[in-house]
Design an enzyme around this catalytic site. Sequence first.
Site, short mmCIF file in Angstrom:
data_model
loop_
_atom_site.label_atom_id
_atom_site.label_comp_id
_atom_site.label_asym_id
_atom_site.label_seq_id
_atom_site.Cartn_x
_atom_site.Cartn_y
_atom_site.Cartn_z
NE ARG A 22 91.09 137.89 -29.80
CZ ARG A 22 91.53 139.07 -29.39
NH1 ARG A 22 91.88 139.99 -30.26
NH2 ARG A 22 91.62 139.35 -28.11
CG ASN A 40 87.76 139.31 -30.29
OD1 ASN A 40 87.60 138.12 -30.48
ND2 ASN A 40 88.25 139.78 -29.16
#
Length: 97
Positions: A22, A40
Amino acid sequence: MSSGLCSVDFEIHGYVQGVCFRMYTEKEGLSLGCVGWVKNTNKGTVVGQVQGPKDKIIEMKVWLSKEGSPSSRISRAVFTKERDIPQLELSGFKTRF
């Protein structure tokens, strides 16, 4: 006259959680001048949306499907809802929880 902007949703499969995917996605998106978000999922994938100039979206799609974070292992990248947009609908590039 087209603005040349587009938006696309993505889902990345493979070893992509717990490897700073990320954070690297945010950095890559910002470095390309794109906006969006990334998060996620509870099924072990990473999902998000990216918006920006079409040529930069193409670069981001390649990065998401082939490169990712240094420790990630991408097995599959799925891109959906690709569409032209008249203006950016998001600002910045953020991690969502």
